[in-house]
Design a protein around this motif. Structure first.
Motif, mmCIF file in Angstrom:
data_model
loop_
_atom_site.group_PDB
_atom_site.id
_atom_site.type_symbol
_atom_site.label_atom_id
_atom_site.label_comp_id
_atom_site.label_asym_id
_atom_site.label_seq_id
_atom_site.Cartn_x
_atom_site.Cartn_y
_atom_site.Cartn_z
ATOM 1 N N LEU A 39 5.098 -1.055 -0.029
ATOM 2 C CA LEU A 39 5.266 -0.007 0.976
ATOM 3 C C LEU A 39 4.907 1.359 0.391
ATOM 4 C CD1 LEU A 39 8.691 -1.107 2.520
ATOM 5 C CD2 LEU A 39 6.386 -1.777 3.234
ATOM 6 N N ALA A 42 1.201 1.492 -0.032
ATOM 7 C CA ALA A 42 0.530 1.631 1.261
ATOM 8 C C ALA A 42 0.520 3.093 1.709
ATOM 9 C CB ALA A 42 1.209 0.757 2.311
ATOM 10 N N ASN A 43 1.638 3.778 1.520
ATOM 11 C CA ASN A 43 1.693 5.201 1.871
ATOM 12 C C ASN A 43 0.682 5.999 1.053
ATOM 13 O OD1 ASN A 43 3.740 4.777 3.708
ATOM 14 N ND2 ASN A 43 5.381 5.485 2.364
ATOM 15 N N TYR A 51 5.082 4.015 6.104
ATOM 16 C CA TYR A 51 6.341 3.271 5.975
ATOM 17 C C TYR A 51 7.433 4.189 5.442
ATOM 18 C CZ TYR A 51 3.651 -1.007 6.644
ATOM 19 O OH TYR A 51 2.847 -1.973 7.175
ATOM 20 N N MET A 180 5.177 -8.888 2.349
ATOM 21 C CA MET A 180 4.887 -7.499 2.667
ATOM 22 C C MET A 180 3.391 -7.263 2.872
ATOM 23 S SD MET A 180 7.897 -6.676 2.872
ATOM 24 C CE MET A 180 7.713 -4.981 3.379
ATOM 25 N N LEU A 181 2.560 -7.932 2.102
ATOM 26 C CA LEU A 181 1.115 -7.806 2.304
ATOM 27 C C LEU A 181 0.709 -8.352 3.674
ATOM 28 C CD1 LEU A 181 -0.241 -8.789 -1.237
ATOM 29 C CD2 LEU A 181 -0.174 -6.506 -0.214
ATOM 30 N N ILE A 184 1.776 -5.673 6.143
ATOM 31 C CA ILE A 184 0.846 -4.545 6.054
ATOM 32 C C ILE A 184 -0.474 -4.889 6.749
ATOM 33 C CG2 ILE A 184 -0.556 -3.193 4.447
ATOM 34 C CD1 ILE A 184 1.854 -3.352 2.484
ATOM 35 N N ASP A 187 0.071 -4.665 10.424
ATOM 36 C CA ASP A 187 0.264 -3.289 10.896
ATOM 37 C C ASP A 187 -0.993 -2.436 10.768
ATOM 38 O OD1 ASP A 187 2.898 -3.920 11.399
ATOM 39 O OD2 ASP A 187 3.690 -2.947 9.593
ATOM 40 N N HIS A 188 -1.738 -2.611 9.677
ATOM 41 C CA HIS A 188 -2.818 -1.675 9.356
ATOM 42 C C HIS A 188 -4.136 -2.342 8.958
ATOM 43 C CE1 HIS A 188 0.151 1.521 9.550
ATOM 44 N NE2 HIS A 188 0.930 0.790 8.780
ATOM 45 N N MET A 192 -6.385 -2.716 4.312
ATOM 46 C CA MET A 192 -5.239 -2.032 3.718
ATOM 47 C C MET A 192 -4.458 -2.977 2.808
ATOM 48 S SD MET A 192 -2.999 0.447 3.332
ATOM 49 C CE MET A 192 -2.376 1.648 4.512
ATOM 50 N N ALA A 193 -4.193 -4.193 3.286
ATOM 51 C CA ALA A 193 -3.448 -5.160 2.484
ATOM 52 C C ALA A 193 -4.188 -5.489 1.195
ATOM 53 C CB ALA A 193 -3.206 -6.436 3.292
ATOM 54 N N VAL A 196 -3.865 -2.584 -1.286
ATOM 55 C CA VAL A 196 -2.526 -2.575 -1.877
ATOM 56 C C VAL A 196 -2.416 -3.678 -2.930
ATOM 57 C CG1 VAL A 196 -0.059 -2.942 -1.437
ATOM 58 C CG2 VAL A 196 -1.419 -1.542 0.138
#
Length: 333
Positions: A39, A42-43, A51, A180-181, A184, A187-188, A192-193, A196
């Motif tokens: 998270l 990702a930010n 997040y 979480m990946l 992500i 969501d995005h 993005m995943a 990250v």
């Protein structure tokens, strides 16, 4: 990463998604960090806050991880926002950490339609609250035997993580990263995943189709197809053990050939190896459930409690009753 890639990743609309980490006593630090760090990254990669997160725990003060590290939490078990995602962080002694107050809180939040995830052993807490009835779920392989015995209404899998509706579970360790990946990516976007994952030096993103334990050949260090097949049959038939002669016949061997195979690669007889598997499951059940010793014996293929006790003592140098007693003392400390 190029500026074009950064711009593409940062183009997601909407307010930040808020994650609420619920830390249980003796939670596993690796699972928690594996969920939090993606998270943060990702930010950073998005160039903005996509997040947000907060830490809460029963009592609202501090919670100790299984490594002894204490964390200050931001709040008690209060009501969370309807769009929040709750992540329960479990670890050692999850039965003890699953208090009546936690269960009541989980049930209340579940009725509000909140997305709730269980990291590591926290699937136990979710199942105790009835949140996983009729759903697919996973839990750390060491807790699978006790979980399966206690929660018949849950479709337990050996997956790294499971997402079933608004209930998510992970197997512990680095599986939090995989979950979480996936979130992500949902969501995005996949890009993005992947970015990250690269930042994490995480070169192989696992899916919910991947299993949490190594294959039998990898675990035993032997790549012999017939030996692997026999061991798999043993692992799948603990409650009603299959005789070595039947096992041998099922893989097209004689009993003597099977004996030689086990002696050559595992330095023990098939009977001894099978017994060790059954006793290992018995120990898991004694340490992680409140099943009676007699029921543990039956679940592990022992028709006689006295025979079970004799075999257990020979292998672990203690009796099942003393093992259960020592576990009760540990939980009361």
């Amino acid at each position: 990463m190029s500026s074009d890639q950064t711009q593409n990743i940062a183009s997601s609309d909407g307010k930040p998604r808020r994650m609420v980490f619920v830390l249980l006593e003796n939670f596993t630090l690796l699972s928690f960090a594996g969920a939090l760090e993606p998270l943060r990254i990702a930010n950073r990669m998005a160039g903005k806050t996509v997040y947000e997160w907060t830490l809460i725990g029963e009592g609202g003060t501090t919670v100790a991880s299984s490594s002894g590290t204490e964390f200050n939490v931001n709040a008690d078990l209060d009501e969370v926002g309807r769009d929040d995602t709750v992540l329960i962080c479990g670890g050692l002694d999850v039965q003890r950490a699953t208090t009546k107050r936690l269960l009541a809180w989980l049930r209340r939040e579940a009725r509000r339609g909140i997305v709730i995830a269980g990291l590591c052993t926290a699937a136990h807490s979710m199942a105790r609250a009835g949140l996983l009835d009729g759903k697919r779920a996973t839990i750390h392989w060491e807790n699978q035997d006790s979980f399966a015995e206690e929660f018949d209404d849950v479709n337990l899998t050996k997956s790294v993580f499971v997402m079933d509706g608004n209930r998510y579970t992970t197997a512990g360790g680095t599986s939090s990263i995989d979950l979480m990946l996936k979130l992500i990516a949902n969501d995005h976007g996949e890009e993005m995943a992947n970015v990250v994952a690269d930042q994490l030096i995480y070169s192989s993103i696992r899916t919910d189709q991947d299993t949490q334990r190594l294959s039998v050949p990898s675990r035993i260090g032997v790549r012999h197809p017939k030996l692997s097949a026999v061991i798999q049959m043993m692992e799948q038939n603990i409650e009603e053990p299959i005789s070595p002669s039947v096992l041998a016949k099922d893989v097209g061997m004689s009993t003597r050939q099977l004996e030689r195979l086990f002696r050559r690669y595992l330095n023990r007889s098939p009977k001894r190896y099978y017994m060790e598997l059954r006793l290992q499951k018995a120990r898991n059940l004694l340490m992680q459930t409140d099943m009676s010793v007699i029921n543990v014996a039956l679940a592990c293929g022992f028709a006689s409690p006295s025979h079970f006790s004799k075999c257990y003592r020979s292998h672990y140098d203690t009796t099942p009753y003393r093992e259960r007693g020592s576990q009760a003392v540990r939980l009361s400390i």
